[in-house]
Every structure is written in structure tokens, then in C-alpha cells.
Design an enzyme around this catalytic site. Sequence first.
Site, PDB file in Angstrom:
ATOM      1  N   HIS A 193      38.190  40.990  40.723  1.00 44.39           N
ATOM      2  CA  HIS A 193      38.218  41.446  42.109  1.00 44.39           C
ATOM      3  C   HIS A 193      37.623  42.853  42.177  1.00 44.39           C
ATOM      4  O   HIS A 193      37.630  43.598  41.192  1.00 44.39           O
ATOM      5  CB  HIS A 193      39.651  41.447  42.639  1.00 44.39           C
ATOM      6  CG  HIS A 193      40.261  40.067  42.732  1.00 44.39           C
ATOM      7  ND1 HIS A 193      41.008  39.653  43.806  1.00 44.39           N
ATOM      8  CD2 HIS A 193      40.219  39.011  41.879  1.00 44.39           C
ATOM      9  CE1 HIS A 193      41.403  38.398  43.624  1.00 44.39           C
ATOM     10  NE2 HIS A 193      40.939  37.984  42.456  1.00 44.39           N
ATOM     11  N   GLU A 241      38.562  45.620  43.516  1.00 46.52           N
ATOM     12  CA  GLU A 241      39.469  46.730  43.224  1.00 46.52           C
ATOM     13  C   GLU A 241      39.660  46.859  41.712  1.00 46.52           C
ATOM     14  O   GLU A 241      39.698  47.966  41.161  1.00 46.52           O
ATOM     15  CB  GLU A 241      40.839  46.493  43.889  1.00 46.52           C
ATOM     16  CG  GLU A 241      40.779  46.450  45.413  1.00 46.52           C
ATOM     17  CD  GLU A 241      40.506  45.047  45.978  1.00 46.52           C
ATOM     18  OE1 GLU A 241      39.760  44.271  45.348  1.00 46.52           O
ATOM     19  OE2 GLU A 241      41.033  44.743  47.055  1.00 46.52           O
ATOM     20  N   CYS A 299      45.417  42.002  44.047  1.00 47.79           N
ATOM     21  CA  CYS A 299      44.952  43.376  43.847  1.00 47.79           C
ATOM     22  C   CYS A 299      46.049  44.391  44.151  1.00 47.79           C
ATOM     23  O   CYS A 299      46.129  45.434  43.506  1.00 47.79           O
ATOM     24  CB  CYS A 299      43.718  43.655  44.696  1.00 47.79           C
ATOM     25  SG  CYS A 299      42.280  42.798  44.042  1.00 47.79           S
ATOM     26  N   CYS A 355      43.795  41.787  48.572  1.00 49.68           N
ATOM     27  CA  CYS A 355      44.623  40.575  48.452  1.00 49.68           C
ATOM     28  C   CYS A 355      45.897  40.916  47.681  1.00 49.68           C
ATOM     29  O   CYS A 355      46.028  41.995  47.087  1.00 49.68           O
ATOM     30  CB  CYS A 355      43.835  39.477  47.745  1.00 49.68           C
ATOM     31  SG  CYS A 355      43.577  39.768  45.985  1.00 49.68           S
TER      32      CYS A 355
HETATM   33 ZN    ZN Z   1      41.821  40.992  45.296  1.00 48.20          ZN
END
Ligand code: ZN
Length: 311
Positions: free
Chosen positions: A112, A114, A142, A139
Site C-alpha cells: 500500500h 502508506e 494501513c 484503509c
Molecule cells: Zn492501505
Amino acid sequence: MTASTSSVLKDSLNKTTFSFDESQRTALFNQVKTQHGLLFAADIKALCAQYTITHDELLRACLPVASLFAVAPISHFLVGAVVVGIDCDDAINFYFGANVEFAKQPLSLVVHAEQSAINNAWLKGAQTIVQIAISDAPCGYCRQFMNELADAEKFDILLPDQQFKLNQLLPHAFGPKDLGNNYSLFNPAPQTQIFEANTDIDTALTKLALTAYVPYTANYCAVKITTFDNGCFYGCYAENAAYSPSLAPLQSAISQLHLAGLSMNDTTVKSIELLQTKGVENQLHVSESVLANYSNLPALIAYSLALIKTC
Ligand SMILES: [Zn+2]
């Protein structure tokens, strides 16, 4: 590039929001790519002066630039993230990140944005995280990954038009302390071991593996991707108290390669090496799955070395 050619947008709150136009974005993307996903303190100062914008305006304007690094063959959803971190010289730098997906592989293997930005800051020597800007709401995965950071209670999370602390986005959180771990990513337990000697392995790889954040499995491990023309890219294992948002060392290294604008293909990649800790190896099969996403890459070279106590 001049400030007069940059676009100024009005958002729903009627605040002015600075954004780069396409040619400015492309120029900045090329600069960040050359600097392997980094804007240094001097770059940030120069850009703020050039466009007459604040640090936070620049930070948010960098998000569409960060998203240009995304490799998203499944979702086609390009996410950019930028970590603002302080390095050991007290300089404040921008560490870019973007999502990386692997076609025809389990979705759980993806990186992801992040994670990519935090990993970039970690590998490039940031000591403290003060802000994390993201192009879209983080999300749950994360939010949990960020909860493993030493500064989880302090840093600000900036979205395009909102700002939060992590505890607002992740109340009643489960974290390292719930598993009896008083350390955290960016504040790991002191290392008291070294790997047994092996002259086949690059010392940079063994050194990096010893800095892995592995409080739950003790599998100190790292990956080195050697390219034909652009040097080496390293990745390190970062675990999480919830286990599943852990970042595997191969994904960490692939993310670093993409932040230099390179791709995982046989004209770029010369070799891929994985070093794990003997007796607690857990990265071989997951690495092979990720590499199955690509064709014609060199076979993974995997090493297992025992650790020796130094004190
Ligand atoms: Zn994420």
C-alpha cells in the site's frame, strides 16, 4: 516553471488549494525519481520559495506526483503518500511512496502507498515521522500498519482537505504493547546479535537484515535487488502486531526500485537475493509467489544464516 503557470483550485470549503500543472508535475516526478523517492530539505525550501507556497501546500501538491509511481495492474487505483520525516542531521525531508500490485497473485501481497512511503523513510534513515500525507483516506490495513510506528500518537495524517491524528482514525487500537512488545518500528529493540560469517553475502545485506523490525518472529531478513545499470536496491522486513499488515522484504525492495522509476524486468534486474535467519525462515515461499508475477527474471538466491550473540 513559474508560479503564474500553476493552477489554483477552489475546493468545497472555498479554500484555495495549490496544485502543480501537468508539466510542473512531470518535472517534479523526474526529480523525485532521480533522487529515488526523496525530496531533501533544500529541495522543499526551494520549491516553497519558487511557488510562494507553505510547506503543507507543497506536501499536498506532491501527492499527485507520488501517485505517478504507483504500479496498479489490478485496481488501476493510483495512490500516493508522502512521509515527512526528520533525519539524523535534523533535516526535514519528504519520502515518497505509492501502491504496488502484483497481477495474478493474492491481493494480500500488495504494497500500500502508506507502507511504501514509511518503508522509504525507514530505509533512507528518517529518525522521526512528523506528518503522513495521503491522496486518499487510509484503509484499515494501513491504519494498523501506521499504529506500529514509534510516533503513532504524535504525527499528523493529512488528506487532501482534512487532517487527523491516528487515534481518530483507529480508536481502541490493538498494537505492539498488547503483545508485550515495548518497542516499535523506528524504535526497535537494541540489536545484540550478528550473523555467522559468509563471504558469499554482501555485507550491506547482512547489516540491513540485522536492522529488520521483527519482534514477533525474530526472522531478521532483507532482500537485495541488483540491477544491470542502476546499482542495488534493498528491502527489509517490517512486522506488525496484527501480523497481516507486515511488509515483506522483497516487497520493500521492489517498492524502492519503483521509486527510482525502474521496473522488475529482465533487462533491469540482474539478481535477487534474500537473506533470512536460520531456524525461523518465513519469506521464501511468499517471495517466490511475488516473483511469479514476472517472467524471465533471474532465480531467487536465498540464504539462511545463524545468528550469534554478541553480548
Ligand atoms: Zn492501505
